[in-house]
Design a protein around this motif. Structure first.
Motif, PDB file in Angstrom:
ATOM      1  N   ILE A 176       0.858  -1.186   0.000  1.00 29.67           N
ATOM      2  CA  ILE A 176       0.000   0.000   0.000  1.00 29.67           C
ATOM      3  C   ILE A 176       0.897   1.241   0.000  1.00 29.67           C
ATOM      4  O   ILE A 176       1.897   1.283   0.715  1.00 29.67           O
ATOM      5  CB  ILE A 176      -0.910   0.014   1.234  1.00 29.67           C
ATOM      6  CG1 ILE A 176      -1.965  -1.087   1.098  1.00 29.67           C
ATOM      7  CG2 ILE A 176      -1.596   1.376   1.406  1.00 29.67           C
ATOM      8  CD1 ILE A 176      -2.763  -1.312   2.344  1.00 29.67           C
ATOM      9  N   LEU A 177       0.568   2.202  -0.840  1.00 28.85           N
ATOM     10  CA  LEU A 177       1.250   3.492  -0.778  1.00 28.85           C
ATOM     11  C   LEU A 177       0.252   4.505  -0.248  1.00 28.85           C
ATOM     12  O   LEU A 177      -0.728   4.835  -0.920  1.00 28.85           O
ATOM     13  CB  LEU A 177       1.743   3.916  -2.162  1.00 28.85           C
ATOM     14  CG  LEU A 177       2.544   5.216  -2.161  1.00 28.85           C
ATOM     15  CD1 LEU A 177       3.896   5.017  -1.478  1.00 28.85           C
ATOM     16  CD2 LEU A 177       2.753   5.751  -3.572  1.00 28.85           C
ATOM     17  N   LEU A 178       0.490   4.938   0.976  1.00 36.58           N
ATOM     18  CA  LEU A 178      -0.469   5.830   1.622  1.00 36.58           C
ATOM     19  C   LEU A 178       0.052   7.257   1.533  1.00 36.58           C
ATOM     20  O   LEU A 178       1.096   7.579   2.083  1.00 36.58           O
ATOM     21  CB  LEU A 178      -0.620   5.394   3.079  1.00 36.58           C
ATOM     22  CG  LEU A 178      -1.713   6.035   3.905  1.00 36.58           C
ATOM     23  CD1 LEU A 178      -3.077   5.776   3.313  1.00 36.58           C
ATOM     24  CD2 LEU A 178      -1.672   5.475   5.323  1.00 36.58           C
ATOM     25  N   ALA A 179      -0.665   8.101   0.802  1.00 33.98           N
ATOM     26  CA  ALA A 179      -0.206   9.474   0.620  1.00 33.98           C
ATOM     27  C   ALA A 179      -0.689  10.327   1.793  1.00 33.98           C
ATOM     28  O   ALA A 179      -1.893  10.398   2.053  1.00 33.98           O
ATOM     29  CB  ALA A 179      -0.736  10.034  -0.686  1.00 33.98           C
ATOM     30  N   VAL A 180       0.254  10.944   2.492  1.00 34.18           N
ATOM     31  CA  VAL A 180      -0.075  11.729   3.682  1.00 34.18           C
ATOM     32  C   VAL A 180       0.164  13.199   3.370  1.00 34.18           C
ATOM     33  O   VAL A 180       1.145  13.543   2.707  1.00 34.18           O
ATOM     34  CB  VAL A 180       0.841  11.298   4.858  1.00 34.18           C
ATOM     35  CG1 VAL A 180       0.551  12.137   6.090  1.00 34.18           C
ATOM     36  CG2 VAL A 180       0.672   9.827   5.147  1.00 34.18           C
ATOM     37  N   ASP A 181      -0.746  14.042   3.792  1.00 33.28           N
ATOM     38  CA  ASP A 181      -0.461  15.480   3.732  1.00 33.28           C
ATOM     39  C   ASP A 181      -1.217  16.181   4.851  1.00 33.28           C
ATOM     40  O   ASP A 181      -1.774  15.519   5.737  1.00 33.28           O
ATOM     41  CB  ASP A 181      -0.784  16.067   2.349  1.00 33.28           C
ATOM     42  CG  ASP A 181      -2.248  15.924   1.997  1.00 33.28           C
ATOM     43  OD1 ASP A 181      -3.058  15.687   2.914  1.00 33.28           O
ATOM     44  OD2 ASP A 181      -2.582  16.038   0.811  1.00 33.28           O
ATOM     45  N   ASP A 182      -1.247  17.512   4.806  1.00 29.79           N
ATOM     46  CA  ASP A 182      -1.844  18.229   5.934  1.00 29.79           C
ATOM     47  C   ASP A 182      -3.355  18.405   5.790  1.00 29.79           C
ATOM     48  O   ASP A 182      -3.975  19.102   6.573  1.00 29.79           O
ATOM     49  CB  ASP A 182      -1.173  19.593   6.103  1.00 29.79           C
ATOM     50  CG  ASP A 182      -1.229  20.402   4.817  1.00 29.79           C
ATOM     51  OD1 ASP A 182      -1.706  19.859   3.795  1.00 29.79           O
ATOM     52  OD2 ASP A 182      -0.792  21.560   4.824  1.00 29.79           O
ATOM     53  N   SER A 183      -3.974  17.750   4.789  1.00 23.80           N
ATOM     54  CA  SER A 183      -5.408  17.959   4.591  1.00 23.80           C
ATOM     55  C   SER A 183      -6.213  17.062   5.529  1.00 23.80           C
ATOM     56  O   SER A 183      -5.731  16.038   5.993  1.00 23.80           O
ATOM     57  CB  SER A 183      -5.779  17.674   3.142  1.00 23.80           C
ATOM     58  OG  SER A 183      -5.757  16.287   2.924  1.00 23.80           O
ATOM     59  N   PRO A 184      -7.457  17.462   5.800  1.00 22.05           N
ATOM     60  CA  PRO A 184      -8.292  16.678   6.724  1.00 22.05           C
ATOM     61  C   PRO A 184      -8.590  15.261   6.201  1.00 22.05           C
ATOM     62  O   PRO A 184      -8.891  14.370   6.994  1.00 22.05           O
ATOM     63  CB  PRO A 184      -9.595  17.477   6.794  1.00 22.05           C
ATOM     64  CG  PRO A 184      -9.336  18.782   6.141  1.00 22.05           C
ATOM     65  CD  PRO A 184      -8.151  18.656   5.280  1.00 22.05           C
ATOM     66  N   GLY A 185      -8.479  15.074   4.880  1.00 24.00           N
ATOM     67  CA  GLY A 185      -8.778  13.750   4.326  1.00 24.00           C
ATOM     68  C   GLY A 185      -7.779  12.681   4.744  1.00 24.00           C
ATOM     69  O   GLY A 185      -8.079  11.486   4.689  1.00 24.00           O
ATOM     70  N   THR A 186      -6.599  13.114   5.159  1.00 24.37           N
ATOM     71  CA  THR A 186      -5.544  12.146   5.444  1.00 24.37           C
ATOM     72  C   THR A 186      -5.927  11.157   6.544  1.00 24.37           C
ATOM     73  O   THR A 186      -5.692   9.965   6.411  1.00 24.37           O
ATOM     74  CB  THR A 186      -4.246  12.882   5.826  1.00 24.37           C
ATOM     75  OG1 THR A 186      -3.779  13.588   4.682  1.00 24.37           O
ATOM     76  CG2 THR A 186      -3.184  11.908   6.281  1.00 24.37           C
ATOM     77  N   SER A 187      -6.561  11.653   7.621  1.00 22.77           N
ATOM     78  CA  SER A 187      -6.806  10.740   8.736  1.00 22.77           C
ATOM     79  C   SER A 187      -7.779   9.630   8.340  1.00 22.77           C
ATOM     80  O   SER A 187      -7.623   8.484   8.749  1.00 22.77           O
ATOM     81  CB  SER A 187      -7.309  11.509   9.953  1.00 22.77           C
ATOM     82  OG  SER A 187      -8.564  12.058   9.663  1.00 22.77           O
ATOM     83  N   LYS A 188      -8.747   9.969   7.484  1.00 24.51           N
ATOM     84  CA  LYS A 188      -9.654   8.919   7.002  1.00 24.51           C
ATOM     85  C   LYS A 188      -8.903   7.915   6.141  1.00 24.51           C
ATOM     86  O   LYS A 188      -9.130   6.712   6.215  1.00 24.51           O
ATOM     87  CB  LYS A 188     -10.777   9.543   6.172  1.00 24.51           C
ATOM     88  CG  LYS A 188     -11.919  10.094   6.985  1.00 24.51           C
ATOM     89  CD  LYS A 188     -13.041  10.453   6.034  1.00 24.51           C
ATOM     90  CE  LYS A 188     -14.031  11.388   6.697  1.00 24.51           C
ATOM     91  NZ  LYS A 188     -14.907  12.040   5.721  1.00 24.51           N
ATOM     92  N   ALA A 189      -8.014   8.449   5.283  1.00 26.03           N
ATOM     93  CA  ALA A 189      -7.247   7.574   4.399  1.00 26.03           C
ATOM     94  C   ALA A 189      -6.395   6.621   5.225  1.00 26.03           C
ATOM     95  O   ALA A 189      -6.251   5.438   4.897  1.00 26.03           O
ATOM     96  CB  ALA A 189      -6.380   8.412   3.462  1.00 26.03           C
TER      97      ALA A 189
END
Lengths: 294, 471
Positions: A176-189
């Motif tokens: 899995i390649l999990l893209a992390v950034d500072d957006s609120p969507g990250t925690s759900k991802a």
């Protein structure tokens, strides 16, 4: 959890159905398999209905039903459904028209509480959007072939998370390649990443890309949280810190042997409509399955 | 933004992208409403042309349901002050609309008799088991039947026969092959070329006859129509059959076992029932009514007599008719005919006719050629984008205003509106075979363009050499 698997034909939909059913099974989700048939224009709608009625009386099977029939037998052969509980024949008279463009398959003597087979007719975006909206699916799984031009509409208008099964090979060992950034969507991802990783026992690579070379506080915080979560769940992770264009870096890091998981863009719908979004560009450029979490 | 949630904005965006043509046509009509009327056209003519443009955009783009388009036509006529509410209402209903309604209902009544299996047996006994004979037989029988009953009935009844044969031939029913394409197009194109044969072959023929009578130009009887049009139909059968065979030559030249299986399947059906016999007798009576009574009581009333008999003898239930009749089409054609009549009355039709004539005379000196080009080529092309009846309803008044013998022009337009070879939406039968998933949109072009050109040329020859002899 409710999962919708959209298939179109036995030639192209096998990987979608396979991976879709595996995900459903591992996540213990209630599943709907859907085929969207040709759009019938209004001038001819009743004539086509009339023709379909006669076709059914000949026991030939309505167009589109054979795709669901194929899917059904595929599920039996691959042990997604208990073969002891299965009827031998797929009678043609099991289609129940629920509304003018939506019909359900009812198989007698078989309890398929958690599996539905649905046939719809119409424009694919309209039908998928309506299905997801009316029946509240959490995740829609759809093949990647020829659908790239529609990816924009899927991302923009379909309210569930979307898994695009692009170039999927069942024999390959994916990470899995999990893209992390500072957006609120990250925690759900990240939560999805954990579930998928645990369900399939595969490892996770975390990627954080900075345009400027400096990582702001929010994004490093998001990364730390993701790492902590993985550790707590006992998932092996590797971290990649990259500098440059986020989309290109994610696509390059993913190659063909990753499943990309990323949060949906939280930009306003208008901005997304006119300028596109990161997830959309990743789908456009990548050559592997992509899961966009909403 | 404006206090709306992201979700509402997304919903609005979705609506706007799906309805872009509706929005565009609204803006277009608003802006052209304030433009000065062109020379030679008064303001009511100007307004009726705005309605025509909006109607065409909305039908082609399918952005709102057809009944909504129909209602919009009626509403705009009143709001733009073209006619009074009662005037619009009376132009909305006519014998042509009765005919369209009656023939759609007759189709339901006939299809529900279970005659399809009997028809299958008849076709197969006639053609034997060679593939080319079967394809030609499908085409010829579809053509001849649909010239009397109307194509939607025939398409619905022939389709299962073809699908059963294809399935029995061991070809996957989902996978398109030349065999499936050949058989299905034989039905669709057969129905298209058949629909020109008699006035009852299609609603558009009746619309044209209605216009000719309404405008006081000419009267044409059922048999006269056949005398003009049937030879063209008979010539088109072998030509179309050959074109289809050479475009989609199948690998199976003989369909021995699949014909045998079909016979077994059909034989279970037993002898003809009394109801079926009665259904056929009623239809023959309707046909005789069209031939002999229609000059006195109209084609539409005869069709309604047929529906009345089917209902009174209990051969079909009202529920079935109600569910399977396409009311949207009836409403739309009623509105389109009313629009056509207003085009004529306001002088808009004449104005458009003059414009077309003066532009096209730059390319063709001969006015006869210009007239022919408009009534045949433009009708033929438009019919593939709209529906054939809508094309005739809108174009009819224009071509009839171009001068020349109205019967010749009217017939040419009606016949050209049957050249529905090129697209899925061209006719109900094209849509029926497409709905099987065996025919893609690009398949229509493969043989369609050849047939389109051949039909145009054939119509030219017939209208120039045969019609002058008989008229």
């Amino acid at each position: 959890m409710k999962i919708l698997i959209a298939i179109s034909s036995k030639e192209y939909s096998e990987p979608t159905l396979d991976v879709g059913m595996k995900i459903s099974r591992e996540l213990n989700a209630s599943t709907t398999i859907l085929d969207v048939g040709e759009k019938i224009n209004e001038f001819s709608m009743k004539d086509v209905d009339l023709a379909n009625e006669i076709i059914e009386s000949w026991n030939i099977g309505r167009p589109g039903m054979d795709v669901l029939e194929w899917a059904y037998f595929y599920l039996i052969e691959n042990d997604f459904i208990d073969s002891n509980a299965v009827e031998e024949s797929f009678s043609k008279k099991i289609l129940h028209q629920k509304s003018s463009n939506r019909a359900e398959i009812h198989l007698e003597g078989l309890t398929l509480e958690r599996l539905n087979l649905i046939l719809r007719n119409g424009d694919i975006i309209d039908e998928l959007r309506d299905e997801v909206k009316t029946y509240n699916y959490d995740l829609m799984i759809i093949g990647g072939s020829g659908k790239r031009s529609m990816a924009h509409d899927f991302i923009q208008y379909i309210e569930s998370s979307i898994f695009i099964v692009n170039n999927f090979n069942p024999d390959k060992n994916y990470r899995i390649l999990l893209a992390v950034d500072d957006s609120p969507g990250t925690s759900k991802a990240v939560k999805y990443g954990v579930r998928v990783s645990q369900a399939f026992g595969i490892t996770v690579d975390l990627i954080l890309v900075s345009k400027s070379g400096e990582y702001n506080e929010d994004s490093t915080f998001a990364l730390e949280r993701a790492k902590k979560m993985m550790r707590r769940c006992g998932i092996k992770t590797e971290v990649f810190l990259k500098v440059g264009d986020p989309v290109l870096n994610i696509v390059e890091a993913a190659g063909e042997d990753h499943i990309i998981i990323m949060g949906a863009s939280t930009q306003s719908p208008l901005a997304k409509f006119f300028m596109g979004s990161k997830p959309l560009n990743v789908i456009g450029k990548s050559n592997c399955p992509v899961l966009i979490v909403k | 933004m404006l206090g709306l949630s992201a979700r509402s904005i997304s919903n609005i965006l979705f609506w706007a992208t799906r309805k872009k043509w509706l929005i565009l046509s609204f803006l277009l009509s608003l802006s052209s409403f304030y433009l000065p009327s062109p020379e030679g056209l008064d303001s009511s003519g100007h307004r009726i042309l705005i309605i025509v443009a909006v109607t065409l955009i909305l039908i082609v783009s399918e952005s709102i349901p057809l009944p909504a388009v129909a209602m919009l036509i009626l509403i705009m006529q009143v709001i733009l002050g073209i006619d009074t509410p009662d005037g619009v209402a009376s132009s909305f209903m006519s014998d042509s609309v009765f005919f369209i309604m009656g023939s759609l209902m007759l189709a339901v009544a006939i299809v529900s008799q279970g005659l399809d299996k009997r028809l299958a047996l008849f076709v197969i006994n006639l053609t034997g088991n060679k593939t080319w004979r079967i394809a030609t037989g499908f085409l010829a029988i579809s053509a001849i039947l649909s010239s009397f009953i109307g194509e939607h009935t025939v398409g619905a009844m022939m389709l299962p026969v073809a699908l059963a044969l294809i399935k029995n031939a061991g070809v996957g029913i989902r996978k398109a092959t030349n065999l499936s394409t050949l058989l299905l197009f034989s039905i669709a194109y057969g129905c298209a070329i058949g629909s020109i044969g008699t006035p009852s072959g299609g609603g558009r023929n009746v619309i044209m006859i209605g216009y000719l009578a309404e405008f006081g130009m000419a009267k044409i009887s059922y048999l006269e129509w056949m005398k003009y049009a049937y030879p063209m139909l008979l010539l088109e059968i072998p030509i179309t059959s050959a074109v289809l065979w050479f475009t989609f030559t199948p690998s199976q030249k003989v369909m021995d076992s699949s014909v045998r299986k079909l016979k077994v399947q059909v034989a279970k059906n037993g002898k003809m029932t009394l109801d079926q016999l009665l259904a056929i007798i009623i239809f023959i009576a309707v046909f005789l009514g069209w031939v002999f009574l229609s000059p006195y009581i109209g084609l539409g009333i005869v069709a309604l007599c047929g529906v009345f008999l089917y209902l009174s003898f209990g051969l079909v239930e009202w529920k079935q008719i109600n569910e399977n009749t396409n009311w949207a089409v009836i409403l739309l054609f009623g509105a389109a005919i009313s629009l056509g009549i207003q085009m004529k009355e306001t002088g808009a039709a004449l104005w458009v006719a003059d414009q077309i004539l003066s532009y096209l005379q730059i390319f063709f000196q001969d006015i006869g050629i210009v007239r022919w080009f408009t009534s045949v080529v433009i009708t033929g092309l438009l019919t593939n984008l709209l529906s054939s009846a809508a094309t005739v309803a809108v174009l009819g008044p224009i071509v009839l205003d171009m001068g020349g013998d109205p019967i010749i022009t009217g017939l040419m337009t009606s016949i050209a509106s049957a050249f529905a070879y090129l697209t899925v939406v061209a006719s109900p039968t094209c849509m029926i075979i497409h709905s099987t998933g065996l025919i893609t949109s690009s398949d229509y072009l493969k043989a369609g363009w050849k047939l389109f050109i051949i039909s145009v040329v054939l119509l030219f020859l017939i209208s120039h050499f045969y019609w002058p002899i008989i008229s």
